[in-house]
Design a protein around this motif. Structure first.
Motif, PDB file in Angstrom:
ATOM      1  N   PHE A 113     -17.075  41.169 -43.980  1.00 15.85           N
ATOM      2  CA  PHE A 113     -17.713  41.131 -42.663  1.00 15.85           C
ATOM      3  C   PHE A 113     -17.507  39.768 -41.999  1.00 15.85           C
ATOM      4  O   PHE A 113     -17.275  39.685 -40.787  1.00 15.85           O
ATOM      5  CB  PHE A 113     -19.207  41.442 -42.803  1.00 15.85           C
ATOM      6  CG  PHE A 113     -19.527  42.904 -42.737  1.00 15.85           C
ATOM      7  CD1 PHE A 113     -19.795  43.521 -41.528  1.00 15.85           C
ATOM      8  CD2 PHE A 113     -19.552  43.680 -43.880  1.00 15.85           C
ATOM      9  CE1 PHE A 113     -20.086  44.879 -41.463  1.00 15.85           C
ATOM     10  CE2 PHE A 113     -19.839  45.033 -43.838  1.00 15.85           C
ATOM     11  CZ  PHE A 113     -20.110  45.632 -42.615  1.00 15.85           C
ATOM     12  N   TYR A 114     -17.599  38.716 -42.802  1.00 13.14           N
ATOM     13  CA  TYR A 114     -17.395  37.375 -42.240  1.00 13.14           C
ATOM     14  C   TYR A 114     -15.979  37.225 -41.694  1.00 13.14           C
ATOM     15  O   TYR A 114     -15.787  36.697 -40.582  1.00 13.14           O
ATOM     16  CB  TYR A 114     -17.661  36.323 -43.317  1.00 13.14           C
ATOM     17  CG  TYR A 114     -17.226  34.937 -42.903  1.00 13.14           C
ATOM     18  CD1 TYR A 114     -17.994  34.178 -42.025  1.00 13.14           C
ATOM     19  CD2 TYR A 114     -16.030  34.403 -43.374  1.00 13.14           C
ATOM     20  CE1 TYR A 114     -17.581  32.918 -41.633  1.00 13.14           C
ATOM     21  CE2 TYR A 114     -15.613  33.142 -42.991  1.00 13.14           C
ATOM     22  CZ  TYR A 114     -16.392  32.401 -42.123  1.00 13.14           C
ATOM     23  OH  TYR A 114     -15.967  31.154 -41.729  1.00 13.14           O
ATOM     24  N   LEU A 115     -14.998  37.686 -42.467  1.00 13.79           N
ATOM     25  CA  LEU A 115     -13.607  37.563 -42.018  1.00 13.79           C
ATOM     26  C   LEU A 115     -13.360  38.390 -40.758  1.00 13.79           C
ATOM     27  O   LEU A 115     -12.640  37.956 -39.849  1.00 13.79           O
ATOM     28  CB  LEU A 115     -12.659  38.005 -43.137  1.00 13.79           C
ATOM     29  CG  LEU A 115     -12.624  37.111 -44.384  1.00 13.79           C
ATOM     30  CD1 LEU A 115     -11.711  37.713 -45.447  1.00 13.79           C
ATOM     31  CD2 LEU A 115     -12.138  35.705 -44.010  1.00 13.79           C
ATOM     32  N   ILE A 116     -13.976  39.583 -40.698  1.00 15.84           N
ATOM     33  CA  ILE A 116     -13.800  40.430 -39.511  1.00 15.84           C
ATOM     34  C   ILE A 116     -14.367  39.731 -38.275  1.00 15.84           C
ATOM     35  O   ILE A 116     -13.716  39.671 -37.228  1.00 15.84           O
ATOM     36  CB  ILE A 116     -14.475  41.795 -39.736  1.00 15.84           C
ATOM     37  CG1 ILE A 116     -13.698  42.604 -40.785  1.00 15.84           C
ATOM     38  CG2 ILE A 116     -14.555  42.580 -38.431  1.00 15.84           C
ATOM     39  CD1 ILE A 116     -14.370  43.898 -41.182  1.00 15.84           C
TER      40      ILE A 116
ATOM     41  N   LEU B 230     -12.516  38.269 -35.077  1.00  8.60           N
ATOM     42  CA  LEU B 230     -12.889  38.777 -33.754  1.00  8.60           C
ATOM     43  C   LEU B 230     -13.216  37.632 -32.802  1.00  8.60           C
ATOM     44  O   LEU B 230     -12.752  37.597 -31.651  1.00  8.60           O
ATOM     45  CB  LEU B 230     -14.087  39.717 -33.890  1.00  8.60           C
ATOM     46  CG  LEU B 230     -14.573  40.406 -32.607  1.00  8.60           C
ATOM     47  CD1 LEU B 230     -13.499  41.324 -32.058  1.00  8.60           C
ATOM     48  CD2 LEU B 230     -15.846  41.184 -32.876  1.00  8.60           C
ATOM     49  N   ILE B 231     -14.010  36.686 -33.297  1.00  7.50           N
ATOM     50  CA  ILE B 231     -14.379  35.533 -32.459  1.00  7.50           C
ATOM     51  C   ILE B 231     -13.148  34.688 -32.140  1.00  7.50           C
ATOM     52  O   ILE B 231     -12.988  34.199 -31.026  1.00  7.50           O
ATOM     53  CB  ILE B 231     -15.462  34.706 -33.165  1.00  7.50           C
ATOM     54  CG1 ILE B 231     -16.763  35.510 -33.262  1.00  7.50           C
ATOM     55  CG2 ILE B 231     -15.728  33.401 -32.424  1.00  7.50           C
ATOM     56  CD1 ILE B 231     -17.825  34.859 -34.093  1.00  7.50           C
ATOM     57  N   SER B 232     -12.255  34.525 -33.144  1.00  4.92           N
ATOM     58  CA  SER B 232     -11.033  33.748 -32.909  1.00  4.92           C
ATOM     59  C   SER B 232     -10.150  34.422 -31.861  1.00  4.92           C
ATOM     60  O   SER B 232      -9.581  33.754 -30.986  1.00  4.92           O
ATOM     61  CB  SER B 232     -10.258  33.578 -34.221  1.00  4.92           C
ATOM     62  OG  SER B 232     -11.025  32.876 -35.162  1.00  4.92           O
ATOM     63  N   GLN B 233     -10.045  35.752 -31.950  1.00  3.84           N
ATOM     64  CA  GLN B 233      -9.255  36.478 -30.963  1.00  3.84           C
ATOM     65  C   GLN B 233      -9.862  36.359 -29.566  1.00  3.84           C
ATOM     66  O   GLN B 233      -9.137  36.188 -28.577  1.00  3.84           O
ATOM     67  CB  GLN B 233      -9.156  37.959 -31.368  1.00  3.84           C
ATOM     68  CG  GLN B 233      -8.318  38.208 -32.602  1.00  3.84           C
ATOM     69  CD  GLN B 233      -6.854  37.839 -32.396  1.00  3.84           C
ATOM     70  OE1 GLN B 233      -6.310  37.974 -31.306  1.00  3.84           O
ATOM     71  NE2 GLN B 233      -6.226  37.337 -33.442  1.00  3.84           N
ATOM     72  N   LYS B 234     -11.184  36.449 -29.497  1.00  2.00           N
ATOM     73  CA  LYS B 234     -11.859  36.292 -28.211  1.00  2.00           C
ATOM     74  C   LYS B 234     -11.625  34.895 -27.643  1.00  2.00           C
ATOM     75  O   LYS B 234     -11.353  34.709 -26.452  1.00  2.00           O
ATOM     76  CB  LYS B 234     -13.348  36.555 -28.382  1.00  2.00           C
ATOM     77  CG  LYS B 234     -14.159  36.421 -27.096  1.00  2.00           C
ATOM     78  CD  LYS B 234     -15.614  36.753 -27.346  1.00  2.00           C
ATOM     79  CE  LYS B 234     -16.438  36.546 -26.078  1.00  2.00           C
ATOM     80  NZ  LYS B 234     -16.492  35.141 -25.679  1.00  2.00           N
ATOM     81  N   LYS B 235     -11.736  33.908 -28.533  1.00  2.00           N
ATOM     82  CA  LYS B 235     -11.520  32.529 -28.104  1.00  2.00           C
ATOM     83  C   LYS B 235     -10.077  32.325 -27.651  1.00  2.00           C
ATOM     84  O   LYS B 235      -9.824  31.668 -26.621  1.00  2.00           O
ATOM     85  CB  LYS B 235     -11.854  31.593 -29.271  1.00  2.00           C
ATOM     86  CG  LYS B 235     -11.676  30.127 -28.953  1.00  2.00           C
ATOM     87  CD  LYS B 235     -12.016  29.287 -30.180  1.00  2.00           C
ATOM     88  CE  LYS B 235     -11.749  27.819 -29.898  1.00  2.00           C
ATOM     89  NZ  LYS B 235     -12.031  26.979 -31.099  1.00  2.00           N
TER      90      LYS B 235
END
Length: 457
Positions: free
Chosen positions: A224-227, A231-236
């Motif tokens: 879950f942490y990696l997902i 996700l946050i990295s992609q958004k950023k």
């Protein structure tokens, strides 16, 4: 905004799902624990029950029954009181109790692989029947008498068995010589066992299950942490790309608009008739071209792989004096403070020049007009430092590491008062890495920034 809301809902749903999975896992482990506990006690009970039937143990039981008969006989003869019967039994059974304890300790270590096995045998009720009359020596409502085992009662003790047995003894009647009296002794007995370290035994049996469950829970949490991290990295990254595209569009719009105006002017007949004005327009177009070319080179340089630089001995005081003499910064004055020692470092002059140009250019862009830009150098042990200090607004500490990322620009409420693509400090950091140096930021108090380039001597 809609995307942020969707991410928040996804995060909430994932956390609830994760909590549910952990709850189910804990519930299953708890049920498995209870099953192992029941099985552990059942197996232990069967083994103890079987071992109690051994001839040696039967002989001990017979001896203790004989001791009981002797104590009751002494009571009937008036040699003992009711209370004295149980003291006498404790004394008579001492040898058998010690033998029983040693046997139990040996069995615990050899057959049950535990050192905490305890056994307790008690008389719940004791009655003597003689000549049709019953004399109750121990009532069921009274505290049981411990025959074997520790007198303390464990809350975890389990009933092994409960039985009522009868034994007989014939004694001489003290009042009527030659007459014998039959004694009928009725005993209600309970046997208990417990293991003081039973939890350790169950944990040994469940070791594989507990380890697997722990690994699975940890794996789920990490997954879950990696997902979410991805996700946050992609958004950023998407936000940075959008910001970069907007900045590039903004940076290109001004020179292209100027080129468009110049071209329209050059098409006019009256402009063509004025050579000096035509030359001025061509010069202006050339400057706009250089701006566009510099922007394109900046982007291409940020995407190229890091080349291997040749290091050479660089006289740092001489390099900085020459740099400060040649550089021209509009609306600002460059001040230079060089340490008292002469130092040479293994570096690359072009990389140093690129880093210094980026730091001085940023200092000029973000500082008020007329404010000085200070370049200071000093030797500290095995390192040589170059500091570039400006009088700008400074950068909050939470952005200190982010400003060196590609395309990153410090937020200004969805607008940027200073033009840029967020590539300068990224390229300066990369150039510093190429020459085995480090580049860091320290915010001045109350305003301004100090960028420190540290090179090994």
């Amino acid at each position: 905004m809609h995307q942020n809301r969707r991410i928040q809902l996804l995060a909430a749903a994932s956390i609830i799902t994760l909590a549910a999975l952990i709850f189910i896992q804990v519930y299953l482990i708890r049920n498995t624990y209870q099953l192992h506990k029941s099985g552990f006690n059942r197996t232990l009970k069967q083994k103890i029950d079987t071992l109690a039937q051994l001839p040696a143990m039967a002989a001990l039981e017979d001896q203790m029954q004989e001791n009981l008969k002797n104590a009751v006989t002494s009571y009937m003869k008036g040699e003992l009181t009711k209370e004295g019967i149980f003291k006498e039994l404790t004394s008579l059974n001492a040898k058998q109790a010690e033998t029983y304890r040693n046997w139990l300790r040996q069995l615990s270590e050899e057959r049950f692989h535990t050192v905490g096995l305890q056994y307790q045998s008690v008389y719940d009720e004791l009655t003597v029947e003689v000549l049709g009359r019953a004399d109750t020596l121990l009532r069921a409502t009274e505290a049981p008498f411990t025959v074997i085992g520790p007198p303390a009662v464990s809350s975890e003790k389990l009933l092994l068995n409960r039985n009522t047995w009868v034994t007989n003894r014939t004694i001489s009647d003290e009042k009527v010589p030659g007459r014998e009296i039959d004694l009928r002794i009725v005993v209600r007995q309970s046997n208990y066992f417990w293991v003081s370290d039973w939890q350790l035994g169950i944990y040994r049996e469940m070791a594989a299950i507990l380890i697997l469950a722990t690994v699975l829970i940890a794996a789920i949490i990490i997954l879950f942490y990696l997902i979410f991290h991805s996700l946050i990295s992609q958004k950023k990254l998407a936000a940075m790309k959008t910001d970069f595209a907007n900045n590039v569009t903004h940076e290109l719009k001004t020179p292209l608009s100027s080129v468009s105006v110049i071209l329209k002017s050059m098409k006019k007949i009256d402009i063509n008739a004025q050579p000096m004005l035509m030359e001025e327009l061509i010069g202006s177009m050339d400057r706009q071209y250089l701006k566009i070319q510099r922007l394109v080179d900046h982007v291409l340089e940020s995407t190229s792989s890091d080349p291997v630089l040749q290091l050479e001995s660089v006289d740092m005081p001489g390099f900085l004096l020459e740099y400060a003499r040649d550089i021209a910064v509009p609306d600002h004055h460059v001040q230079l403070e060089i340490g008292p020692t002469n130092n040479s470092v293994q570096s690359n002059p072009l990389a140093l020049m690129r880093i210094m140009n980026i730091l001085v250019d940023n200092a000029a862009k973000y500082s008020p007009k007329g404010s000085p830009i200070l370049i200071r150098s000093l030797a500290l042990g095995t390192h040589y430092q170059i500091q570039v200090t400006d009088q700008g607004p400074g950068i909050a500490r939470k952005y200190h590491k982010l400003i060196f990322e590609k395309f990153y620009r410090v937020p200004e409420h969805d607008r940027h008062s200073v033009k840029g693509l967020g590539l300068g400090l990224f390229m300066a950091k990369a150039a510093a890495w190429q020459i085995n140096a480090s580049l860091e930021l320290a915010t001045n108090d109350p305003d301004g920034c100090t960028f420190t380039l540290t090179l090994p001597l």
